[in-house]
Design an enzyme around this catalytic site. Structure first.
Site, PDB file in Angstrom:
ATOM      1  NE  ARG A   7     -12.496   1.062  -4.468  1.00 41.65           N
ATOM      2  CZ  ARG A   7     -11.531   2.024  -4.258  1.00 41.65           C
ATOM      3  NH1 ARG A   7     -10.901   2.708  -4.091  1.00 41.65           N
ATOM      4  NH2 ARG A   7     -12.633   3.812  -4.753  1.00 41.65           N
TER       5      ARG A   7
ATOM      6  NE  ARG B 182     -11.992  -0.143  -1.482  1.00 44.63           N
ATOM      7  CZ  ARG B 182     -10.478  -0.652  -1.044  1.00 44.63           C
ATOM      8  NH1 ARG B 182     -10.048  -1.950  -1.986  1.00 44.63           N
ATOM      9  NH2 ARG B 182      -9.775  -0.057  -1.410  1.00 44.63           N
TER      10      ARG B 182
ATOM     11  CG  ASN C 238      -2.562  -0.957   1.388  1.00 48.33           C
ATOM     12  OD1 ASN C 238      -2.061  -1.898  -0.489  1.00 48.33           O
ATOM     13  ND2 ASN C 238      -2.637  -1.483   1.743  1.00 48.33           N
TER      14      ASN C 238
ATOM     15  CB  CYS D  82     -14.311  -4.396  -3.636  1.00 48.50           C
ATOM     16  SG  CYS D  82     -14.039  -3.368  -1.725  1.00 48.50           S
TER      17      CYS D  82
HETATM   18  N1  EPU Z   1     -13.999   7.000   1.539  1.00 49.96           N
HETATM   19  C1  EPU Z   1     -15.069   7.885   1.268  1.00 49.96           C
HETATM   20  N2  EPU Z   1     -14.858   8.624  -0.072  1.00 49.96           N
HETATM   21  C2  EPU Z   1     -13.789   8.456  -0.452  1.00 49.96           C
HETATM   22  C3  EPU Z   1     -12.781   7.654  -0.657  1.00 49.96           C
HETATM   23  C4  EPU Z   1     -13.185   6.947   0.689  1.00 49.96           C
HETATM   24  O1  EPU Z   1     -16.187   8.454   1.441  1.00 49.96           O
HETATM   25  O2  EPU Z   1     -13.803   9.388  -1.729  1.00 49.96           O
HETATM   26  C5  EPU Z   1     -14.031   6.529   2.674  1.00 49.96           C
HETATM   27  C6  EPU Z   1     -14.225   4.733   2.490  1.00 49.96           C
HETATM   28  O3  EPU Z   1     -15.515   4.142   1.276  1.00 49.96           O
HETATM   29  C7  EPU Z   1     -13.696   4.259   3.138  1.00 49.96           C
HETATM   30  C8  EPU Z   1     -12.927   4.738   3.895  1.00 49.96           C
HETATM   31  O4  EPU Z   1     -13.211   6.571   3.172  1.00 49.96           O
HETATM   32  O5  EPU Z   1     -15.170   3.295   4.436  1.00 49.96           O
HETATM   33  C9  EPU Z   1     -11.363   4.460   3.842  1.00 49.96           C
HETATM   34  O6  EPU Z   1     -11.007   4.616   2.247  1.00 49.96           O
HETATM   35  P1  EPU Z   1     -10.467   4.635   1.443  1.00 49.96           P
HETATM   36  O7  EPU Z   1     -10.049   5.649   0.457  1.00 49.96           O
HETATM   37  O8  EPU Z   1      -9.075   4.980   3.142  1.00 49.96           O
HETATM   38  O9  EPU Z   1      -9.185   3.609   1.506  1.00 49.96           O
HETATM   39  P2  EPU Z   1      -8.277   3.253   0.293  1.00 49.96           P
HETATM   40  O10 EPU Z   1      -7.348   4.628   0.202  1.00 49.96           O
HETATM   41  O11 EPU Z   1      -9.029   3.704  -1.104  1.00 49.96           O
HETATM   42  C10 EPU Z   1      -6.515   2.082   1.230  1.00 49.96           C
HETATM   43  C11 EPU Z   1      -5.949   0.559   0.451  1.00 49.96           C
HETATM   44  C12 EPU Z   1      -6.537  -0.256   1.561  1.00 49.96           C
HETATM   45  C13 EPU Z   1      -7.285   0.027   2.478  1.00 49.96           C
HETATM   46  C14 EPU Z   1      -7.947   1.712   2.953  1.00 49.96           C
HETATM   47  C15 EPU Z   1      -8.754   2.472   4.720  1.00 49.96           C
HETATM   48  C16 EPU Z   1      -4.546   1.376  -0.922  1.00 49.96           C
HETATM   49  C17 EPU Z   1      -4.247   0.714  -2.307  1.00 49.96           C
HETATM   50  N3  EPU Z   1      -5.372   0.344   0.116  1.00 49.96           N
HETATM   51  O12 EPU Z   1      -7.328   2.341   0.089  1.00 49.96           O
HETATM   52  O13 EPU Z   1      -5.990  -1.421   1.624  1.00 49.96           O
HETATM   53  O14 EPU Z   1      -8.282  -1.035   3.561  1.00 49.96           O
HETATM   54  O15 EPU Z   1      -7.107   2.716   2.936  1.00 49.96           O
HETATM   55  O16 EPU Z   1      -6.927   1.645   5.161  1.00 49.96           O
HETATM   56  O17 EPU Z   1      -3.330   1.663  -0.012  1.00 49.96           O
HETATM   57  C18 EPU Z   1      -6.057  -3.732   1.203  1.00 49.96           C
HETATM   58  O18 EPU Z   1      -4.671  -3.462   1.290  1.00 49.96           O
HETATM   59  O19 EPU Z   1      -6.159  -5.584   1.771  1.00 49.96           O
HETATM   60  C19 EPU Z   1      -6.560  -2.568   1.666  1.00 49.96           C
HETATM   61  C20 EPU Z   1      -8.445  -2.750   1.307  1.00 49.96           C
END
Ligand code: EPU
Length: 450
Positions: free
Chosen positions: A92, A121, A23, A116
């Site tokens: 993603r 997401r 990540n 997903c």
């Molecule tokens: N969210 C929103 N709006 C947005 C973006 C996110 O409402 O525009 C919400 C999401 O639905 C969620 C929360 O905010 O409820 C956090 O989501 P975040 O955007 O932080 O997730 P991400 O950046 O897409 C990364 C990791 C995930 C990890 C999450 C939370 C990477 C590639 N992915 O995703 O990792 O679960 O942060 O820590 O960095 C994994 O490795 O298995 C994985 C899913």
């Protein structure tokens, strides 16, 4: 589609080392789009997600060279800025090219990522952040099209209903490095992967302060240059190995363990009776050697997943597998992805006693788990099934292990080196975890249904 076959009940012992973080690596690789000079990344994990991101960078005009655990990226052609659905759909995190492409090429077309396995997401916060920097955002045929002449610094609030956004913060911070003037991100994600990205960007010539806190300040510069960067150790893989050790009442020494990034996890583990001790106090606690040992009987605990420095959602499933074997009732609440419980029915097939109510699961500890054919559904849910299989009585087969290959390099080899009886077999000889070539006795079916 390969399958893991595990004979449970082997105690894990020995020494392993933690790879670079997936990540962290994905937005780091995307940041190489911000310059035409070459960037060398060391300690890159050997994962299918990294291969996918490398393919995306190739499509976006980069040279990508891999040499063991190093990947060097250099932009050669800036004429394309389209991240196609075919790639975004498999990963993603492709969305993290959005900010760098917009900042450098003035336009970007990225397929809107779908939902997903564990729910919706959205990326509304990413888009809101880029709009605040002056981008024009449109939707066309399922693609997001963002355009801007030169981005302009602004004050941006990135908090959403579930806290901040990790990749959204990465996108906005990366884009703002080349914007005109000062950008302030309020309610930024504080995850260590954001600090690692800021370290890379600053070494490329960006002016970022406050990364790792909820307020990040970025003073835009005209150009960024090449550099070398070592990817930070993977805190989720490290936590998974610690929990695997505890599941088998093992004794494992783990090198490159990011103890400082896992305090919420080691705190819960110590309440449960699992001790993660730094063996050499002179080492940097962000990458040190620890010894993991556990008490004979595990205690139940209550925890809630939260943004960093809280308990990470990416270790919720693995911790649930461990708590299945504790003496008493544990309560787990998921505050980041309220639907992230795909592992619950599969763990139940292995004899776990789990009751889900909305975003909370009550875990009633049992004496032992029983091996069964189970199905991997997403990366971390699959990891929890492997851990349960290591501790279970009898044989567990886990189908669709390609989910695991996204985030754990050579998982079966690492566990086998610690004494686990685990092998990868060709999925074409297996249907739903049951080998085609073997006659399945009724007794076995009943057993495997736990
Ligand atoms: N969210 C929103 N709006 C947005 C973006 C996110 O409402 O525009 C919400 C999401 O639905 C969620 C929360 O905010 O409820 C956090 O989501 P975040 O955007 O932080 O997730 P991400 O950046 O897409 C990364 C990791 C995930 C990890 C999450 C939370 C990477 C590639 N992915 O995703 O990792 O679960 O942060 O820590 O960095 C994994 O490795 O298995 C994985 C899913």
């Amino acid at each position: 589609m390969d399958v893991f076959k595990i004979q449970g009940g082997q105690r894990l012992t020995g020494k392993i080392s933690v790879d670079g973080s997936k990540n962290a690596a994905l937005p780091l690789l995307a940041a190489s789009l911000l310059t035409t000079e070459s960037i060398q990344f060391d300690c890159m994990p050997d994962l299918s997600d990294i291969a996918n991101m490398s393919n995306l960078l190739l499509e976006l005009g980069c040279n990508v060279e891999q040499n063991k655990n190093s990947i060097t990226v250099q932009v050669k052609d800036e004429s394309t800025s389209h991240a196609r659905y075919d790639i975004v759909r498999t990963m993603r995190a492709s969305v993290c090219v959005l900010g760098p492409l917009l900042a450098r090429r003035g336009k970007v077309r990225v397929s809107m990522p779908g939902g997903c396995a564990f729910g919706d997401r959205p990326i509304d916060l990413h888009l809101r952040g880029l709009e605040a920097l002056g981008a024009k955002i449109e939707l066309d045929g399922g693609d997001i099209i963002a355009t801007a002449d030169r981005l302009k610094g602004s004050t941006i609030f990135l908090g959403g209903p579930f806290g901040s956004t990790v990749l959204g913060t990465a996108n906005v911070m990366s884009a703002a490095t080349l914007a005109e003037g000062r950008t302030i991100i309020e309610s930024a994600a504080c995850e260590p992967e954001i600090s690692d990205l800021a370290l890379l960007l600053n070494n490329m010539g960006a002016k970022i302060s406050g990364a790792g806190t909820p307020r990040i300040i970025i003073d835009g510069v005209d150009d960024l240059s090449g550099t070398t960067h070592s990817v930070m150790p993977d805190r989720i893989v490290a936590g998974t190995w610690a929990i695997a050790t505890a599941m088998t009442n093992g004794d494992v020494s783990i090198e490159r363990f990011p103890l400082d990034h896992l305090l919420a996890v080691t705190n819960i583990l110590s309440t449960v009776g699992v001790h993660v001790n730094q063996t050499d106090p002179s080492q940097d606690p962000r990458s040190c050697t620890v010894q993991v040992i556990s008490d004979r009987y595990l205690k139940p605990v209550m925890f809630t997943t939260q943004p960093f420095p809280g308990f990470p959602t990416d270790l919720q499933a693995q911790m649930m597998a461990l708590l299945c074997l504790s003496r008493g009732n544990s309560i787990i609440t998921e505050k980041i992805y309220p639907e992230r419980f795909m592992h619950v029915p599969e763990l139940s097939r292995m004899g776990a006693r789990l009751v889900r109510q909305g975003a909370t699961v009550i875990v009633q500890g049992v004496d032992h788990l029983v091996g069964a054919p189970v199905m991997a559904s997403d990366l971390r849910a699959s990891a929890s099934l492997v851990l349960a299989g290591l501790a279970a009585e009898g044989e567990t087969t886990i189908s669709r292990v390609y989910h695991l290959d996204r985030g754990y390099a050579s998982m079966e080899k690492i566990l086998a080196s610690l004494g686990a009886k685990i092998e990868r077999i060709d999925g074409s000889t297996v249907v739903d975890g049951l080998p085609l070539i073997e006659t399945v006795s009724p007794k076995k079916v009943i057993q495997s249904n736990g």
